[in-house]
Each structure stands twice: as C-alpha cells, then as structure tokens.
Scaffold this motif. Structure first.
Motif, short mmCIF file in Angstrom:
data_model
loop_
_atom_site.label_atom_id
_atom_site.label_comp_id
_atom_site.label_asym_id
_atom_site.label_seq_id
_atom_site.Cartn_x
_atom_site.Cartn_y
_atom_site.Cartn_z
N GLN A 10 0.85 -1.19 0.00
CA GLN A 10 0.00 0.00 0.00
C GLN A 10 0.88 1.23 0.00
O GLN A 10 1.58 1.49 0.98
N ALA A 11 0.83 1.98 -1.10
CA ALA A 11 1.64 3.19 -1.22
C ALA A 11 0.83 4.41 -0.85
O ALA A 11 -0.39 4.46 -1.04
N SER A 12 1.54 5.41 -0.33
CA SER A 12 0.89 6.66 0.03
C SER A 12 1.92 7.78 0.01
O SER A 12 3.12 7.53 -0.09
N GLY A 13 1.42 9.01 0.11
CA GLY A 13 2.31 10.14 0.24
C GLY A 13 2.38 11.07 -0.96
O GLY A 13 3.05 12.10 -0.90
N LEU A 30 7.44 9.43 -0.03
CA LEU A 30 6.45 8.39 -0.29
C LEU A 30 6.70 7.22 0.66
O LEU A 30 7.84 6.93 1.03
N SER A 31 5.63 6.56 1.04
CA SER A 31 5.72 5.39 1.90
C SER A 31 5.00 4.23 1.25
O SER A 31 4.01 4.42 0.53
N VAL A 78 8.76 0.74 3.23
CA VAL A 78 9.84 1.30 2.42
C VAL A 78 9.47 2.73 2.08
O VAL A 78 8.30 3.04 1.84
N PHE A 79 10.48 3.59 2.10
CA PHE A 79 10.28 5.02 1.87
C PHE A 79 11.02 5.47 0.62
O PHE A 79 12.04 4.90 0.25
N LEU A 80 10.53 6.53 0.04
CA LEU A 80 11.25 7.22 -1.02
C LEU A 80 11.23 8.70 -0.69
O LEU A 80 10.20 9.36 -0.82
N ARG A 81 12.37 9.20 -0.24
CA ARG A 81 12.50 10.61 0.05
C ARG A 81 12.93 11.31 -1.22
O ARG A 81 13.96 10.98 -1.81
N MET A 82 12.15 12.29 -1.64
CA MET A 82 12.41 12.99 -2.90
C MET A 82 12.66 14.45 -2.60
O MET A 82 11.77 15.14 -2.09
N THR A 126 0.71 6.03 -6.51
CA THR A 126 0.39 7.28 -5.85
C THR A 126 0.92 8.41 -6.74
O THR A 126 2.06 8.37 -7.18
N LEU A 127 0.08 9.38 -7.00
CA LEU A 127 0.40 10.41 -7.98
C LEU A 127 1.19 11.54 -7.34
O LEU A 127 0.80 12.09 -6.31
N VAL A 128 2.30 11.88 -7.99
CA VAL A 128 3.10 13.03 -7.60
C VAL A 128 3.07 14.02 -8.75
O VAL A 128 3.43 13.69 -9.88
#
Length: 127
Positions: A4-7, A19-20, A79-83, A121-123
């Motif tokens: 489940q992605a979010s952020g 993003l998480s 898992v995270f994605l720091r952008m 998840t849309l950025v």
C-alpha cells in the motif's frame, strides 16, 4: 504480500516529498523493494531499489541520483522514497514493488522481475 503506497500530492518545483509503502501479509525483511514511476505518455521506469541484505544496498536511476533516497524499516514493514529538489519532470504515478530474495548487492531494474505491486500514488510537480 500486499503493498500500500501513500504520500503523493501536488508540490512545487524544488520542494521535497516522502512516499511510503507498507506491506501486509507477511514480513518483508527478505524482499528486495523498489519504486517505479510512470510519467505521462511514457513507459514505466525503475526509480530506486533496495536489497534485502542487512546493509540494504541501493540503486538509483541516473536522473534521481543525489535527489532521491530509498530506505526501508523492516520493523514497520515499510519502504520510503524521500524525494528532494523535485522537478516538473518527476511528475508521475509512483508505485512500489517487491520480490523475494535476489542479489544482496543489486536490486533488479526490470518491472517483470517484481512479483508484488502496490497501487500507484500520484506526484505532481508544478513549475
């Protein structure tokens, strides 16, 4: 494994976003994890990956090196994605993915190698 992605959200160029992606169903400590993205009108592409090994070796597509950081918290199955320093070209739908095991040093970059996928998840980055 369910992911489940979010952020995602709307940000301005130069802003940061994290993003998480949280897994359920079983612990994912033995899984290689990655983020992919699909920009408008383009094919899905590998963005960043982290292996299952204790050190969590990482790999990034050249366009995000130095700006994005992938990390994992096995205790939280996340898992995270720091952008950082986001650009308009980063506008995309981002999806997390996983496969069990693999190389301890190099996460795979091809989407076909990933068995489990979360929803996107849309950025959106405005310039």
């Amino acid at each position: 494994v369910q992911l489940q992605a979010s952020g995602g959200g709307l940000v301005q160029a130069g802003d940061s976003l994290t993003l998480s992606c949280t897994a359920s169903g079983e612990t994912f400590s033995g899984y290689t994890l990655a983020w992919f993205r699909q920009r408008p009108g383009k094919e899905r592409e590998f963005v960043a990956g982290v292996t299952w090994s204790g050190g969590g070796d990482t790999d990034y597509v050249d366009s995000v090196k130095g700006r994005f950081t992938i990390s994992r918290d096995n205790a939280k199955n996340t898992v995270f994605l720091r952008m950082n320093n986001l650009k308009s070209d980063d506008t995309a739908t981002y999806s997390c993915a996983a496969y069990f095991g693999g190389s301890r040093y190099y996460p795979k970059r091809t989407s076909e190698d990933y068995r489990y996928w979360g929803q996107g998840t849309l950025v959106t980055v405005s310039s």
